[in-house]
Scaffold this motif. Structure first.
Motif, PDB file in Angstrom:
ATOM      1  N   ALA A  51      76.587  31.749  15.306  1.00  8.92           N
ATOM      2  CA  ALA A  51      76.700  32.692  14.192  1.00  8.92           C
ATOM      3  C   ALA A  51      76.732  31.880  12.904  1.00  8.92           C
ATOM      4  O   ALA A  51      77.130  30.706  12.892  1.00  8.92           O
ATOM      5  N   THR A 303      83.229  30.503  12.226  1.00  7.51           N
ATOM      6  CA  THR A 303      82.428  31.708  12.506  1.00  7.51           C
ATOM      7  C   THR A 303      83.327  32.906  12.791  1.00  7.51           C
ATOM      8  O   THR A 303      83.727  33.624  11.893  1.00  7.51           O
ATOM      9  N   LYS A 315      79.915  40.185  11.108  1.00  8.34           N
ATOM     10  CA  LYS A 315      79.647  38.748  10.957  1.00  8.34           C
ATOM     11  C   LYS A 315      80.523  37.951  11.917  1.00  8.34           C
ATOM     12  O   LYS A 315      81.529  38.438  12.421  1.00  8.34           O
ATOM     13  N   ILE A 318      77.295  36.046  17.563  1.00  5.90           N
ATOM     14  CA  ILE A 318      75.933  36.354  17.992  1.00  5.90           C
ATOM     15  C   ILE A 318      76.046  37.483  19.001  1.00  5.90           C
ATOM     16  O   ILE A 318      76.402  37.281  20.165  1.00  5.90           O
ATOM     17  N   TYR A 322      75.096  42.937  15.318  1.00  2.00           N
ATOM     18  CA  TYR A 322      75.680  42.125  14.249  1.00  2.00           C
ATOM     19  C   TYR A 322      74.591  41.671  13.281  1.00  2.00           C
ATOM     20  O   TYR A 322      73.411  41.604  13.630  1.00  2.00           O
TER      21      TYR A 322
END
Length: 384
Positions: A51, A303, A315, A318, A322
């Motif tokens: 991410a 992240t 956010k 992954i 998102y």
């Protein structure tokens, strides 16, 4: 047809996946995606993806007279998809900062300084008249998606003779708005014990591993009782490295006591970016390799952890649905020397090296892709 498919991307656990992006969001994750796409980026099972990195303590208001930088320089060009400015501006300057931030490709957010004048001086809380609760609350109402928290700096040079009174006022404002509160700790007075006793769940202590006398460790090199209680209550620890606020020795002792930061952040601005010891968020992350942190813990600290702590919607992960904020990077096998804020040096045999940033523009149903200089050397290419 997808807007972009990233093929053969390596996750931090070494598994490989394909990731499809459509209208600024992650649309599919699978071992292999065979659908058609406007663009394809093949990482060849060679490069890592996570991410998008979030730097939860920066100074990126370009018009600041003291601590300033450009969001995209410390952001998307450095593998960082979201930057949170930590108190450079107060209520008087937030409108100007907001307009500048909208021009960046990097997502920019603000911890609004409890002082209405922000950081135009080092002693913004020496005059209690600089705390204007009504003006502050009006700014929060006007910029609800930009202001994600409150910043109060609690050190001698900032508060003068006011002790913890600015923090008490900040807590009152926080009680009304419910936003996270970030507290800078530095030289005393006020003493850290007095500060810690006022903090509640979700409050963030930044510069948590500083090596100054007013640090989290007591004279016997053990965690202060006030900090034990604060952590038990759910107080968050943030690195906020900066030019003067990170000690390898304190970090090492904390680790031996089972104390880890929730978030790893840089406290970056132009001076410590260009001349060190910060340089970049990736450089700060590499220091935690030197401290023998797991790669997953480090990645989580830039992240999912900051995304959850700061309530950054969609956010930090992954996952399908998102935002397509992603960082592509290598963990380069190369010895490097790393300095803390006191000139102490540690060695690492590996380095985090950002190769590209992908930043969602959900409003335009699009993404912005920035390949770094190192990414170009690695021949990252997007085919149509």
């Amino acid at each position: 047809m997808y807007d972009l498919i990233i093929k053969n991307a390596k996750l931090i656990d070494e598994t490989c996946v394909d990731i499809a992006i459509e209208q600024g969001q992650i649309a599919e994750i699978a071992n292999s995606i065979l659908a058609r796409s406007k663009r394809v980026l093949d990482l060849r099972n060679k490069h890592y993806i996570s991410a998008g990195w979030i730097d939860s303590h920066t100074h990126c208001f370009a018009h600041s007279p003291i601590y300033y930088d450009e969001p995209d320089v410390i952001g998307i060009k450095a593998g960082v998809t979201s930057v949170i400015d930590a108190g450079s501006v107060g209520a008087l300057d937030v409108a100007e900062f907001y307009q500048l931030a909208r021009q960046a490709h990097t997502h920019v957010y603000s911890f609004l300084n409890i002082s209405k004048i922000g950081l135009i001086t080092q002693s913004e809380l020496a005059n209690m008249d600089n705390i204007d609760a009504l003006l502050f609350e009006q700014a929060l109402i006007k910029y609800p998606d930009f202001v994600v928290g409150i910043k109060v700096r609690m050190s001698r040079s900032v508060v003068g003779e006011n002790g913890v009174e600015p923090l008490i006022k900040a807590k009152k404002i926080q009680k009304k708005c419910g936003l996270p509160l970030m507290i800078h700790i530095g030289n005393n007075p006020p003493d850290l014990d007095e500060i810690a006793d006022l903090l509640t769940e979700g409050d963030i202590i930044t510069h948590c591993f500083n090596g100054k006398p007013n640090q989290i460790l007591d004279k016997n090199n053990n965690l202060r009782d006030s900090m034990k209680s604060a952590i038990k209550r759910g107080v968050i620890l943030d690195i906020g490295h900066g030019g003067e606020s990170f000690s390898f020795a304190v970090a090492e002792r904390a680790k031996s006591l089972g104390i880890y930061p929730n978030t790893i952040s840089s406290d970056i601005y132009a001076k410590n970016r260009l001349h060190g010891p910060v340089l970049s968020l990736a450089n700060i992350m590499t220091k935690f390799i030197a401290l023998n942190y797991s790669k997953k813990r480090i990645i989580d600290s830039v992240t999912v952890n900051p995304a959850q702590i700061l309530h950054l919607k969609n956010k930090g992960l992954i996952a399908v649905g998102y935002d397509a904020d992603l960082t592509i990077f290598d963990i380069k096998q190369q010895p490097t020397s790393l300095s803390d804020a006191h000139g102490e040096v540690r060695q690492s045999q590996e380095q985090f090296v950002p190769l590209a940033s992908i930043v969602a523009d959900v409003a335009k149903d699009d993404i912005h892709i920035q390949i770094t200089q190192e990414g170009s050397k690695n021949e990252l290419r997007i085919s149509s």
